[in-house]
Design an enzyme around this catalytic site. Structure first.
Site, mmCIF file in Angstrom:
data_model
loop_
_atom_site.group_PDB
_atom_site.id
_atom_site.type_symbol
_atom_site.label_atom_id
_atom_site.label_comp_id
_atom_site.label_asym_id
_atom_site.label_seq_id
_atom_site.Cartn_x
_atom_site.Cartn_y
_atom_site.Cartn_z
ATOM 1 N N LYS A 40 -37.723 -44.376 29.131
ATOM 2 C CA LYS A 40 -38.161 -42.949 28.581
ATOM 3 C C LYS A 40 -36.372 -42.382 29.347
ATOM 4 C CE LYS A 40 -41.113 -39.790 28.410
ATOM 5 N NZ LYS A 40 -42.466 -39.988 27.230
ATOM 6 N N ASP A 68 -39.916 -34.794 23.950
ATOM 7 C CA ASP A 68 -40.462 -35.008 24.725
ATOM 8 C C ASP A 68 -40.864 -33.207 24.950
ATOM 9 O OD1 ASP A 68 -42.450 -36.992 26.066
ATOM 10 O OD2 ASP A 68 -42.156 -35.328 27.723
HETATM 11 N N1 GLU Z 1 -42.728 -38.259 24.362
HETATM 12 C C1 GLU Z 1 -43.290 -38.314 23.007
HETATM 13 C C2 GLU Z 1 -44.112 -40.304 23.744
HETATM 14 O O1 GLU Z 1 -44.624 -39.669 24.884
HETATM 15 C C3 GLU Z 1 -43.198 -39.715 21.661
HETATM 16 C C4 GLU Z 1 -41.750 -40.772 21.664
HETATM 17 C C5 GLU Z 1 -40.764 -40.925 21.145
HETATM 18 O O2 GLU Z 1 -41.226 -40.652 19.706
HETATM 19 O O3 GLU Z 1 -40.306 -42.041 20.857
HETATM 20 O O4 GLU Z 1 -44.682 -40.698 23.615
#
Ligand code: GLU
Length: 445
Positions: free
Chosen positions: A125, A165
């Site tokens: 993340k 996100d």
């Molecule tokens: N931000 C999204 C999540 O919390 C998607 C992450 C992604 O597609 O890599 O899963």
């Protein structure tokens, strides 16, 4: 032999002032500790110490110029949490609440969520405390360019693949990818959530919301119920809320609320028409971070400064941000007859709200199961990019449905209690953990 209290005390000592990370870790460890203690290889392999420590963390300075010509400084991060199952994978969050601790919680959760999808993705993340609210398009562009000028050193299509996100949507991914291409001169799947004409997957924007409804559909079926006619409250008004509103309506349910930092909307007619869905996108792209104008436009009610959990519904879908649904909200929902709570934001409910709902035998899905559709379609986008081909919308949607059904099956397998009640938190945590932990043991240390 692990003891929950002493393990958590040591984790808190090592990660001071990171309450969200500790909250996320406690929730997982509480669910898995008995299973871990029953397996000598996990205990001997110090699996809990290893799985709660991120592989590495980058923090960097992001300097950019605002429209007044003033220089601004933000902090950027990328937490590469765990790559046992594949390249680090997880979104970038641009929001004023972003801290290292919040990104560590999100990276930790992402590791198990990605494992649940069964696709080969590790967990990561990143993001920044940059607040997009009220920023002009050119300010967003300058920020993204500067952010990627540093981030590009740490990512790659086979090592770490960021996505969107909160605060990072198609526009930001475009600016970020543009800068990555300038610096690396390559067209690869280094980011997901890309535009459709330049390598993006069909239905990626809808995927988190659609996936959450597909998961909810399995939850209702598991107890002989149906989505048809269900009254649903949703918080948030971004991409995820939008996908939930569309798919819920298509399956015969009625979404009656959305919310923003300014308050919530109740639309008794349901947020169920293409015009209303398009207006949600308009509200989002205005960058003002408010929902109040919806009430005027569609003759609905706006309740200032409150969350939508006081509205009586059958199902509640928190779709905004962590800890947005607290114990008193859970109590209010239950007093008003809620049957299902589908956490679609990451850790959208506080720990005592979750414990209360489970205690009262409400059917509760944790975010790492219910919202995994977003990253699952990101995983499909990576496959398409590697194969240099593109699947149709129907093909992606079919795979997404199969993945969500499969996650539900795993939750039932590991979470069904003697009484028949499905503890989805336990089921998702055990299923997600086992694959990561077993891979880590296979690799040695
Ligand atoms: N931000 C999204 C999540 O919390 C998607 C992450 C992604 O597609 O890599 O899963």
């Amino acid at each position: 032999m692990y003891r929950l209290d002493s393990f958590m005390a040591e984790l808190e000592r090592k990660n001071p002032a990171e309450p969200e990370f500790i909250q996320a870790a406690r929730e997982v460890i509480e669910s898995i500790i008995d299973m871990v203690n029953d397996n000598p290889a996990y205990v001997h392999g110090k699996i809990l110490e290893r799985i709660t420590e991120p592989d590495r963390i980058f923090t960097f300075k992001v300097e950019w110029e605002d429209d007044n010509g003033d220089v601004q400084v933000n902090r950027g991060y990328r937490v590469q949490f765990n790559n046992a199952l594949g390249p680090y994978k997880g979104g970038l969050r641009f929001h004023s609440s972003v801290t290292l601790g919040s990104l560590k919680f999100l990276g930790f959760e992402q590791t198990f969520k990605n494992s649940l999808t069964t696709l080969p993705m590790g967990g990561g993340k990143g993001g920044s405390d940059f607040n997009p609210r009220g920023k002009s398009d050119s300010e967003i562009l300058r920020f993204c360019r500067s952010f990627m000028t540093e981030l590009h050193k740490y990512i790659g299509p086979n090592t770490d693949v960021p996505a969107g996100d909160i605060g990072v949507g198609a526009r930001e991914i475009g600016y970020l990818y543009g800068q990555y291409k300038r610096l690396n001169d390559e067209n690869t799947g280094v980011l997901t959530g890309k535009g459709r004409s330049w390598g993006g997957s069909l239905i990626r924007p809808e995927a988190t919301g659609f996936g959450s409804i597909y998961f909810a559909n399995e939850m209702v079926k598991a107890v002989g119920d149906t989505l048809e006619g269900k009254r649903i409250s949703v918080s948030g008004f971004g991409n995820v809320a939008w996908g939930v509103a569309m798919k819920a309506s298509q399956l015969g349910a009625k979404v009656v609320t959305i919310s923003g930092p300014d308050g919530y909307i109740v639309d008794e007619e349901g947020i169920g028409t293409p015009e209303k869905w398009a207006y949600m996108l308009e509200l989002r792209s205005s960058n003002n971070d408010v929902v109040a104008p919806y009430a005027k436009k569609f003759n609905a009610t706006f309740v200032a400064g409150k969350k939508p959990w006081e509205v009586p519904v059958d199902m509640a879908f928190p779709c905004a941000i962590q800890n947005e649904l607290a114990l008193e909200d859970a109590q209010m929902l239950l007093d008003n007859g809620v049957k299902y709570v589908v956490e679609t934001s990451n850790m959208g409910c506080t720990a005592d709200a979750v414990n209360y709902l489970i205690d009262k035998k409400v059917s509760f899905a944790p975010g790492k199961a219910a919202n995994a559709g977003g990253v699952a379609v990101s995983g499909l986008e990576m496959s398409q990019n590697s194969m240099k081909l593109s699947w149709t919308e129907a093909e992606v949607d079919e795979k997404l449905q199969a993945i969500m059904q499969n996650i539900h099956t795993s939750c039932v397998q590991y979470g069904t209690q003697d009484s028949g009640y499905i503890n989805y938190v336990k089921g998702a945590n055990i299923a997600g953990f086992k694959k990561v932990a077993d891979a880590m043991l296979d690799f040695g240390y």
